[in-house]
Design a protein around this motif. Structure first.
Motif, PDB file in Angstrom:
ATOM      1  N   ALA A 194       0.827  -1.209   0.000  1.00  0.00           N
ATOM      2  CA  ALA A 194       0.000   0.000   0.000  1.00  0.00           C
ATOM      3  C   ALA A 194       0.858   1.254   0.000  1.00  0.00           C
TER       4      ALA A 194
ATOM      5  N   LYS B 274       1.167   3.982  -3.157  1.00  0.00           N
ATOM      6  CA  LYS B 274       0.800   5.387  -2.974  1.00  0.00           C
ATOM      7  C   LYS B 274       1.946   6.309  -3.380  1.00  0.00           C
TER       8      LYS B 274
ATOM      9  N   LEU C  65      -3.238  12.852  -2.827  1.00  0.00           N
ATOM     10  CA  LEU C  65      -3.204  11.779  -1.838  1.00  0.00           C
ATOM     11  C   LEU C  65      -4.374  10.823  -2.026  1.00  0.00           C
ATOM     12  N   LEU C  66      -5.533  11.353  -2.383  1.00  0.00           N
ATOM     13  CA  LEU C  66      -6.711  10.514  -2.614  1.00  0.00           C
ATOM     14  C   LEU C  66      -6.518   9.632  -3.841  1.00  0.00           C
TER      15      LEU C  66
ATOM     16  N   ASP D  59      -4.363   6.879  -2.942  1.00  0.00           N
ATOM     17  CA  ASP D  59      -5.131   5.828  -2.262  1.00  0.00           C
ATOM     18  C   ASP D  59      -5.811   4.914  -3.271  1.00  0.00           C
ATOM     19  N   PHE D  60      -6.335   5.487  -4.342  1.00  0.00           N
ATOM     20  CA  PHE D  60      -6.961   4.672  -5.388  1.00  0.00           C
ATOM     21  C   PHE D  60      -5.935   3.734  -6.018  1.00  0.00           C
TER      22      PHE D  60
ATOM     23  N   ALA E 299      -3.211   2.606  -4.586  1.00  0.00           N
ATOM     24  CA  ALA E 299      -2.914   1.574  -3.591  1.00  0.00           C
ATOM     25  C   ALA E 299      -4.032   0.536  -3.547  1.00  0.00           C
ATOM     26  N   ALA E 300      -5.277   0.979  -3.713  1.00  0.00           N
ATOM     27  CA  ALA E 300      -6.406   0.046  -3.713  1.00  0.00           C
ATOM     28  C   ALA E 300      -6.293  -0.940  -4.867  1.00  0.00           C
TER      29      ALA E 300
ATOM     30  N   PHE F 287     -15.686   6.496   0.493  1.00  0.00           N
ATOM     31  CA  PHE F 287     -14.658   6.262  -0.527  1.00  0.00           C
ATOM     32  C   PHE F 287     -15.135   6.776  -1.882  1.00  0.00           C
TER      33      PHE F 287
END
Length: 194
Positions: free
Chosen positions: A13, A17, A49-50, A53-54, A56-57, A157
């Protein structure tokens, strides 16, 4: 063994990121600077940053298809390669003008198919269809707990990237979709089981 899986999950993760920040498309992105004589600072704000996160998802979705089949080092290498391909895929989608607030196409479908493809590549043909290559009770239990967490946090989310009244609409639509899909799944399960 489970300690190593959770540590490698966290490493994947974090790498995803950070790597996505360097491959994201804009006029001053890292890949662009590789071909120029100068380096510029990488701007970091909430939206970057968001999006990280996507990214990393997507890697963690792929991680789910490979758990128990590869080592943590192999997972980090896969993540490094996946983020580059993810960024290319994301930019193609943006160029095509897709509307994908929650990342269902760019994040989830990409992560799932990338993970399935990687799993197909690393699984020997002799171990396919074996009885010991199936789910066990504790694996199913963790999958259920993960599903509950996803169900609870999915509206935020999905609504995170949008703003104003559109954010409200995204959250309401997500909750209604979750409720409807849950009811249909329970009903279909009832009909299909003897």
């Amino acid at each position: 063994r489970s300690k190593h899986k959770s540590e490698s999950c966290g490493c994947v993760a974090v790498l995803a990121k950070e790597r996505h920040k360097k491959t994201e498309a804009d006029e001053n992105h890292h890949m662009h600077n590789l071909f120029n004589d100068h380096w510029e600072k990488i701007p970091i704000d909430l939206s970057k940053l968001l999006v990280g996160d996507f990214a990393a998802a997507a890697c963690l979705i792929s991680f789910g298809a490979l758990i128990g089949k590869v080592s943590p080092t192999q997972m980090l290498v896969m993540c490094f390669v996946e983020i580059i391909i993810f960024s290319v895929n994301e930019n193609i989608g943006l160029e095509l003008g897709i509307s994908d607030i929650g990342g269902s196409m760019v994040v989830h479908i990409f992560g799932a198919y990338f993970g399935l493809g990687a799993s197909l590549m690393v699984t020997p043909k002799t171990s396919r269809g074996r009885s010991d290559n199936s789910a066990v009770y504790h694996s199913d239990m963790f999958a259920m707990i993960g599903t509950i967490f996803l169900w609870l946090f999915w509206p935020s989310f999905n609504g995170g990237p949008s703003s104003g009244h559109f954010q409200h609409r995204v959250v309401v639509n997500t909750v209604l979709s979750l409720t409807g899909s849950c009811l249909v799944s329970f009903y279909a399960s009832m009909l299909m089981r003897p």
